[in-house]
Design an enzyme around this catalytic site. Structure first.
Site, PDB file in Angstrom:
ATOM      1  N   THR A  45      38.915  47.731  37.740  1.00 36.91           N
ATOM      2  CA  THR A  45      38.930  48.388  36.436  1.00 36.91           C
ATOM      3  C   THR A  45      40.322  48.220  35.851  1.00 36.91           C
ATOM      4  O   THR A  45      41.301  48.730  36.394  1.00 36.91           O
ATOM      5  CB  THR A  45      38.590  49.881  36.574  1.00 36.91           C
ATOM      6  N   LYS A  89      33.226  48.740  31.212  1.00 30.95           N
ATOM      7  CA  LYS A  89      33.568  49.498  32.417  1.00 30.95           C
ATOM      8  C   LYS A  89      34.413  50.721  32.094  1.00 30.95           C
ATOM      9  O   LYS A  89      34.194  51.803  32.646  1.00 30.95           O
ATOM     10  CB  LYS A  89      34.311  48.614  33.425  1.00 30.95           C
ATOM     11  N   LYS A 130      44.158  56.955  36.870  1.00 33.08           N
ATOM     12  CA  LYS A 130      44.345  55.590  36.363  1.00 33.08           C
ATOM     13  C   LYS A 130      43.284  55.225  35.321  1.00 33.08           C
ATOM     14  O   LYS A 130      43.612  54.767  34.214  1.00 33.08           O
ATOM     15  CB  LYS A 130      44.279  54.585  37.514  1.00 33.08           C
TER      16      LYS A 130
END
Length: 295
Positions: free
Chosen positions: A96, A172, A240
């Protein structure tokens, strides 16, 4: 069969590697933990000492590391894969990352004659192990053609979202927006129930059979009930990933109030000492509640 290299034998990567092995592909593996690669190879496959050693003999290299920085190291660091990958081979990036970084990576690899597939993954370790996860992919027709059937060996659903990098990573991070918000909301709901004296197992049973349920509530609050915060996906993953979501939206001045709040919740959990615990540990930020204990 295509010779495939897979880098990163964590919770997702190890399952993907097993799926490829079941499909009969000649498989080379590398992990920063040599013992993990050796253990996998003992049941079939070849353990390699570096990304470069792995990539030199592969038609396709699949990278299943945590983030863009680790992907950079895999490709361009000491003993990196990029300099030795054969022209016409494919690098499949499953992390990702910032979509703009993925777009730039496609161009960098093209200069070396290497094809690229932007291919983030979702579904969790169990679905990775059974070959039933989801892949959100984007890349040139040539990259897809070179990958052959290996994508279908790893995933039950392979979505082709565009003919150049970027769309896979964009979808995503939108998925991660929802996942992070759903986990945070699930934790908030369970915390309120505990605060109000509702029996945790009864609350879980009712919600999972009612309209308020979500996949994340059902999956993650089971971890809370079991008092098992072993990190299948850690708190810092959502620090993150939601950070990437907010960075993307900030660039176009697009408001994301729910994602912003969820990000702050995971940040709070991380700084409170739960960074490496399962992401369900975000529930630990709520005061005045007694969490279930291990039986």
């Amino acid at each position: 069969m295509t010779t495939i290299g897979l880098i990163g034998l964590g919770a997702m990567g190890s399952g993907m590697a097993r799926s490829l092995r079941r499909a009969g592909h000649a498989l080379r593996v590398f992990d920063v933990r040599p013992e993990a690669a050796a253990a996998f190879a003992s049941e079939g496959g070849t353990a390699c000492a570096s990304p470069a050693a792995l990539a030199a003999g592969c038609d396709v290299v699949v990278s299943v590391v945590v983030n863009a920085a680790q992907t950079e190291a895999v490709l361009f660091g000491p003993d990196g894969a990029a300099s030795v990958m054969p022209r016409g081979s494919v690098f499949v990036m499953c992390s990702t990352v910032d979509p703009n970084w993925s777009i730039a990576l496609e161009a960098r690899l093209a200069e070396l004659g290497v094809l690229y597939l932007d291919a983030p993954i979702s579904g969790g370790a169990a679905k990775a192990a059974s070959g039933e996860m989801t892949m959100m992919t984007a890349g040139t027709p040539a990259a897809y053609a070179k990958c052959g059937d290996l994508l279908d060996a790893m995933a039950a659903k392979v979505y082709r979202l565009g003919d150049k990098a970027g769309a896979g990573s964009k979808v995503k991070i939108i998925n991660q927006l929802l996942a992070g918000v759903h986990i945070a909301a699930a934790a908030e709901a369970m915390a309120l129930g505990l605060r109000e004296g509702v029996e945790a197992k009864a609350l879980y049973e009712v919600i999972t059979n009612s309209a308020g349920n979500s996949w994340m509530f059902e999956n993650r609050m089971a971890h809370v009930l079991a008092a098992d915060y072993t990190p299948l996906s850690a708190v810092d993953i959502f620090v993150k990933d939601l950070g990437l979501v907010l960075d993307t939206a900030r660039a176009s001045k697009f408001p994301l109030p729910l994602a912003s709040t969820a990000h702050q919740m995971f940040m709070q959990a991380s700084t409170a000492g739960f960074a490496r615990e399962d992401d369900s540990a975000v529930i630990k930020i709520f005061p005045g509640i007694e969490l279930p204990k291990k039986a």
